[in-house]
Enzyme design. Structure first.
Site, short mmCIF file in Angstrom:
data_model
loop_
_atom_site.label_atom_id
_atom_site.label_comp_id
_atom_site.label_asym_id
_atom_site.label_seq_id
_atom_site.Cartn_x
_atom_site.Cartn_y
_atom_site.Cartn_z
N PRO A 29 0.81 -1.22 0.00
CA PRO A 29 0.00 0.00 0.00
C PRO A 29 0.85 1.27 0.00
O PRO A 29 0.33 2.37 -0.20
CB PRO A 29 -0.82 -0.09 1.29
CG PRO A 29 -0.49 -1.39 1.93
CD PRO A 29 0.64 -2.03 1.21
N GLU A 69 2.13 -7.61 8.95
CA GLU A 69 2.02 -6.17 9.15
C GLU A 69 2.86 -5.37 8.14
O GLU A 69 2.53 -4.28 7.75
CB GLU A 69 2.44 -5.83 10.59
CG GLU A 69 2.08 -4.44 11.06
CD GLU A 69 0.60 -4.09 10.87
OE1 GLU A 69 -0.25 -5.01 10.93
OE2 GLU A 69 0.32 -2.90 10.66
N ARG A 110 -3.15 -8.21 -20.59
CA ARG A 110 -4.17 -7.92 -21.61
C ARG A 110 -3.77 -6.84 -22.61
O ARG A 110 -4.36 -6.75 -23.68
CB ARG A 110 -5.53 -7.60 -20.96
CG ARG A 110 -5.66 -6.28 -20.32
CD ARG A 110 -7.03 -6.13 -19.67
NE ARG A 110 -8.10 -5.85 -20.62
CZ ARG A 110 -8.29 -4.69 -21.22
NH1 ARG A 110 -7.48 -3.68 -20.99
NH2 ARG A 110 -9.30 -4.51 -22.06
N ASP A 151 -9.77 1.37 -24.79
CA ASP A 151 -10.22 1.22 -23.40
C ASP A 151 -10.40 2.55 -22.70
O ASP A 151 -9.77 3.53 -23.05
CB ASP A 151 -9.15 0.48 -22.56
CG ASP A 151 -9.12 -0.98 -22.85
OD1 ASP A 151 -10.05 -1.48 -23.49
OD2 ASP A 151 -8.13 -1.60 -22.43
N1 ADE Z 1 -0.90 -5.23 -0.07
C1 ADE Z 1 -1.83 -4.86 0.83
N2 ADE Z 1 -2.56 -3.84 0.39
C2 ADE Z 1 -2.10 -3.52 -0.87
C3 ADE Z 1 -2.44 -2.56 -1.83
N3 ADE Z 1 -3.41 -1.67 -1.63
N4 ADE Z 1 -1.74 -2.53 -2.98
C4 ADE Z 1 -0.73 -3.40 -3.17
N5 ADE Z 1 -0.37 -4.34 -2.30
C5 ADE Z 1 -1.04 -4.41 -1.14
#
Ligand code: ADE
Length: 231
Positions: A87, A114, A151, A166
């Protein structure tokens, strides 16, 4: 193109790789996917790959050793583009999918727990997030990357490269589509699509794309070339 995926849950990829367009792309050798369970590289006698964070705190942290050993076991890993999904990475996009699709060899690391031991980052080139939310692990994110990258590769979808129209390819969302029947419970297909006048159809579609993008995605609308000149 070859994609190696470092994961603790290779079975999660089964349905994804065995159905539909992904399965066909693999069968036609347009992409090769290797799943590597990096738990098998753990030095720990219980095959543990996580441990408590130094300094304390909630949750477990993915250890560097199994990831490093699994990564360096991959043939050609030095030349490959090495991606961590997390994230904290740069947000994935259609442009990024095009860019990554030109690589010969990608390696994708799926995290769990975590977080990653910070030293893992030293062995990867790029960190990618699929959006501002937290998943239980990186597998779904890796599948999103693999799907979007595959793709847009030549010959994966069809010969006329329909992905070039697209949503997002020109910072515009797609225009509405209709198919048979011409009328359903009083709802009719727009007349312009039925008269076979190609220039009129193209104009209608472009106008619809602009309208839809302006209504739903002001951010994209501003980026679309020409969008600035339109109110
Ligand atoms: N692992 C956990 N959440 C994620 C996300 N939003 N993007 C990529 N990998 C992740």
């Amino acid at each position: 193109m070859r994609i190696d995926v470092l994961t603790l849950f290779p079975n999660m990829f089964k349905g994804f790789l065995e159905e539909s367009i992904m399965a066909r792309a693999i069968k036609n050798s347009l992409v090769e996917i290797n799943l590597i369970d990096f738990r098998e590289f753990s030095n720990n006698k219980h095959h543990k790959v996580d441990d408590y964070p130094f300094g304390g705190g909630a949750g477990m942290v993915l250890q560097v050793q199994p990831v490093y050993d699994a990564l360096t076991s991959i043939e050609g890993y030095k030349e490959a583009l090495k991606i961590m999904v997390s994230p904290q990475g740069e947000t994935f996009s259609q442009n990024k999918a095009y860019e990554l699709s030109t690589n010969k060899h990608l390696i994708i690391l799926c995290g769990h727990y975590e977080g990653y031991d910070e030293r893992i980052r030293d062995y990867f080139d790029l960190e990618i997030s699929i959006g501002d939310y937290v998943l239980t692990g990186g597998e779904l994110a890796a599948m999103v990357l693999i799907d979007a990258i595959t793709r847009v590769k030549p010959n994966v979808i069809n010969k006329d490269e329909s992905h070039l129209n697209d949503s997002f390819s020109d910072n515009l969302l797609e225009h509405p589509h209709y198919t048979r029947p011409r009328e359903f419970m009083g709802k009719e297909v727009p007349e312009v699509l039925l008269n076979g006048h190609h220039a009129h159809i193209e104009k209608w579609r472009y106008d619809q794309s602009l309208k839809r993008t302006k209504e739903r995605r002001k951010d994209l609308y501003k980026k679309h070339k020409g969008g600035k000149n339109l109110e």
